[in-house]
Design a protein around this motif. Sequence first.
Motif: not given
Length: 192
Positions: A80-81, A144-146, A154-159
């Motif tokens: 999942t996400h 890296e694409a998680r 921080r750093g989430n939902w950026a892919w």
Amino acid sequence: AGRWVRGPGGAPLAAAHAALGRPLPLVAEDLGVITPAVERLRDTLGLPGMRVLQFAWDGGPGNPHRPENHPERAVVYTGTHDNDTTRGWWDTLAARPRVEVLDALATAGIDDPDPAWAMLRLAFASRARLAIVPMQDVLSLGGEARMNLPGTTRGNWAWRMEEGALTDSLADRLRQATVAAGRLGDPSNRMS
């Protein structure tokens, strides 16, 4: 300092069903600590639950995420996400569960050297009525694409999928896997 409180149960969905004249096409996110009351509510409402293959090799043979335990009224996911990509998961998987995954793949007749595609094919082989595979797994991308790391801010939902990543060749491969698993059925066949 959160706490569990009793929710409204099935009343909101029953009201929506009555107003619309049909059930809503919903999936119950029945992951984590699920009580028998939650399972009864899910089943009473006729909602499919979730099965996540990355969770299948923890907890022994009764684990509901193991492919042999999937009910038909379910949606199976490779991850999942909130999970690492399947390739990222595979790259960090310990030896014992890795052997169990390889055994499950062999039992299902799946021989694909790409772990993301092997798990995609295992999801498609499930008896669960619907299979969902994140695009990162279709593209066989690593950690890296998680999409999301729960408990972080921080750093989430950026892919984002790069333009041109979904090629005709990849679309054909996905179609072939879908056809081979018998999942290219009638689009009017819903989860009801």
